[in-house]
Design a protein around this motif. Structure first.
Motif, mmCIF file in Angstrom:
data_model
loop_
_atom_site.group_PDB
_atom_site.id
_atom_site.type_symbol
_atom_site.label_atom_id
_atom_site.label_comp_id
_atom_site.label_asym_id
_atom_site.label_seq_id
_atom_site.Cartn_x
_atom_site.Cartn_y
_atom_site.Cartn_z
ATOM 1 N N UNK A 249 -3.588 -4.949 14.060
ATOM 2 C CA UNK A 249 -4.541 -5.567 13.142
ATOM 3 C C UNK A 249 -5.029 -4.555 12.106
ATOM 4 N N UNK A 250 -5.306 -3.370 12.574
ATOM 5 C CA UNK A 250 -5.713 -2.308 11.652
ATOM 6 C C UNK A 250 -4.658 -2.105 10.575
ATOM 7 N N UNK B 11 0.785 -1.237 0.000
ATOM 8 C CA UNK B 11 0.000 0.000 0.000
ATOM 9 C C UNK B 11 0.816 1.286 0.000
ATOM 10 N N UNK C 67 2.982 -12.420 9.473
ATOM 11 C CA UNK C 67 2.609 -11.857 8.176
ATOM 12 C C UNK C 67 3.808 -11.400 7.369
ATOM 13 N N UNK C 68 4.977 -11.527 7.988
ATOM 14 C CA UNK C 68 6.210 -11.074 7.331
ATOM 15 C C UNK C 68 6.168 -9.605 6.956
ATOM 16 N N UNK D 268 -2.391 -4.227 9.568
ATOM 17 C CA UNK D 268 -2.301 -5.392 8.692
ATOM 18 C C UNK D 268 -3.415 -5.353 7.640
ATOM 19 N N UNK D 269 -4.606 -4.985 8.071
ATOM 20 C CA UNK D 269 -5.725 -4.885 7.135
ATOM 21 C C UNK D 269 -5.388 -3.954 5.984
ATOM 22 N N UNK D 270 -4.609 -2.968 6.314
ATOM 23 C CA UNK D 270 -4.298 -1.972 5.290
ATOM 24 C C UNK D 270 -3.015 -2.305 4.540
ATOM 25 N N UNK D 271 -2.522 -3.482 4.769
ATOM 26 C CA UNK D 271 -1.362 -3.968 4.027
ATOM 27 C C UNK D 271 -0.193 -3.006 4.033
#
Lengths: 352, 352
Positions: B121-122, B71, B149-150, B124-127
């Motif tokens: 988590x937020x 992103x 998630x690396x 990660x969701x946004x990559x």
DNA sequence: CTCTAAAATGTATCCGGTTACATGCAAACT
DNA sequence: AGTTTGCATGTAACCGGATACATTTTAGAG
């Protein structure tokens, strides 16, 4: 099964289809199960949730954003994070945003050429739900772009509203009237002002309020008592020194913001000029630091929390009811008297 | 054509297909024309660019993110934006990020329950392309999620590295050795320390360094000289008062960070205890404020710019060459002597 | 003037979550 | 039994930018 639940490295994050496959259902069911709301057997939901946990599934927001055209992100354009006023605001605003499931996208306005415009474009690309513009920019172009896209925008002290554009303004006039009334009551007649860079909106507003208040209190406005700093301590420091070079020194000085006033305070200390006996100093903002210096700083304080709430509220209002015009909100300013102000020394001065 | 280039309200932002239609070409051509790089006639490119301008086209990053899984956003987890150390870091980091075409996603770690985990988590969701963890969290779970998630991650003062996980540590030991050596040379033997909340990594590291340095200089460590504040000024204020209640007062005190030391400074001032005559005070960070107070604060300074560069560099390195292990970087700490430290008064004290 | 290679452009698919619509399946009623 | 109702689930299309591959255009050579 023991040492490696997933085979080898999970390079790519698990997708909903992975979850669906793992749970033996369809993607639609997974989606519904995660929404919780709709019509899925509790049994099925459980299986899905287990699969989610096992695969460490985290939904990909981009896909959602792509579909709905909104990202649950709010852009905040800040001129200088180093200024406690802005960082304190940001803390409050971030808390509100995250309580609403939104994230804050930071954009700086100090980047060299066309900084603000570039920032705005970046934010637009990311389909932000709203934008907060902290310094009121003088350039219009960034604003126009936002308005064109109908992105809810709120600016501080722009004194301008429009479609999808709200304004949150501090009551400078009111604060300035209080401050100058207070200084006048103490016996001050020679009051100076140290602004920010001359062009900027915020400096202009506060300078105007300063001059209007002086007039209102029947004190003559003297142009040599108006100086321009840079919103930072070094500017305040420098300009206080300049003021002290005048034959007829002011007995009080008001800074456009607290950092400026704190700089002035330091300069006075360095010059061995007693505060508040020889010069009273007043700031504007009410940052937490004011109470850490000695003498502590008298200031026109404004609640960062209230500003943040107003900004967030205005954005949400524009976002949900896409009903055109934004709002004009005012935030009260309160004079907090501390140690940096007092009666001027009665000593021989040219009576002018 | 005169008053309204686009018909009615441009509710939805223009897409590439709109541009393609308007320019009379295909989407592929538009894409290529905007990339600039590839094989498109200058003539066609011109037409495309004109259409882009007319429609105010701004590409939708979500689509790109969806396709590539990255992103161009970097998440920064901050414990307290109000602490100038963090806001100064953030300014530097933001500048680096935006120079690299990345935006900064702000995440707070102070949110009540599972704050850090929710933030992660937020992100990660946004990559996000990477994450900077500013306070070293004590909880491990957020880290594990990131590692799983690396996602390239860099933490400050975690003293831990791993796959996709780098660490940027300040050389506390070195700084502490300098500071204590300096105080010892001035004649101090009774040196106290005000930490942060006892559990946190950063406080622990600095306390360990403090105690090790005392030993190294042959000064006995006295447990009553170790106190715990909260990283903020009020904590430093409170704990200095507590130290002053001791029968055998310390002659110097070191704060876990500058805010703590500044709070201690204020407390001393309030108690009419002369700094540095009766007590010397040393901070840690080197924030801009240190020079605004009086007496100005002696501190162990560390370049925010260097930290920011190291963090960004480490992230980029992990991002481009996905070669597993992260790096361990060290940032030098420099003692800056100002006015808050000096020789202890030679007065009668219980010789212990 | 034709043929071929290269250059320019077009078409269709992918990314992943959502959801309208389709399907399936069971209980309930005629 | 047949049919309706309604709930649970599945299928496929969509969002917008990128790009492999297909196709058209152009230029250059014979």
């Amino acid at each position: 099964m023991r040492q490696n639940a997933e085979k080898s490295g999970p390079k790519k994050p698990a997708t909903m289809r992975d979850v669906a496959r793992h749970a033996g259902v369809s993607v639609a069911t997974v989606s519904r199960a995660l929404d919780g709301s709709s019509l899925v057997t509790e049994e099925t939901a459980l299986v899905v949730r287990r699969a989610v946990a096992k695969l460490n599934f985290v939904p990909n927001i981009s896909a959602r954003t792509l579909k709905y055209g909104q990202s649950h992100a709010i852009g905040v354009i800040v001129p200088d994070l180093t200024n406690p006023f802005f960082s304190e605001f940001l803390r409050e605003f971030e808390a509100l945003a995250s309580a609403n499931g939104q994230v804050v996208l930071l954009a700086n306005a100090e980047a060299s050429v066309g900084g603000a415009l570039t920032s705005v474009r970046q934010l637009l690309m990311r389909l932000v739900d709203g934008v907060v513009v902290l310094p009121s920019l003088d350039e219009l172009e960034p604003y126009q772009l936002l308005t064109l896209r109908k992105v809810p925008t709120v600016a501080i002290d722009s004194r301008r509203t429009g479609p999808c554009f709200s304004d949150v303004s501090l009551m400078h006039e009111e604060g300035m009237r209080q401050a100058i009334g207070y200084l006048k009551d103490l016996g001050h007649r020679k009051i100076a002002f140290i602004g920010g860079s001359s062009g900027l909106m915020i400096s202009k507003l506060r300078l105007d309020a300063f001059q209007a208040s002086l007039k209102m209190h029947g004190i003559t406005v003297r142009h040599e008592y108006v100086r321009y700093g840079n919103y930072r301590a070094d500017g305040g420091d420098r300009e206080l020194r300049n003021l002290m070079l005048l034959a007829d020194r002011p007995t009080a000085v008001i800074g456009v913001n607290d950092l400026t006033a704190l700089g002035a305070l330091r300069a006075a200390r360095t010059l061995n000029i007693s505060v508040p006996n020889e010069i009273s100093i007043v700031g504007f903002d009410g940052i937490e630091l004011d109470d850490l210096v000695s003498p502590s700083l008298t200031t026109m304080s404004v609640s960062r929390k209230l500003i943040a709430q107003s900004c967030h509220g205005a954005l949400e209002e524009m976002r949900v009811g896409r009903n055109g015009l934004g709002r004009q909100l005012y935030i009260p300013v309160e004079l907090i008297v501390r140690q940096s102000t007092g009666r001027p020394l009665r000593k021989m001065t040219k009576s002018r």
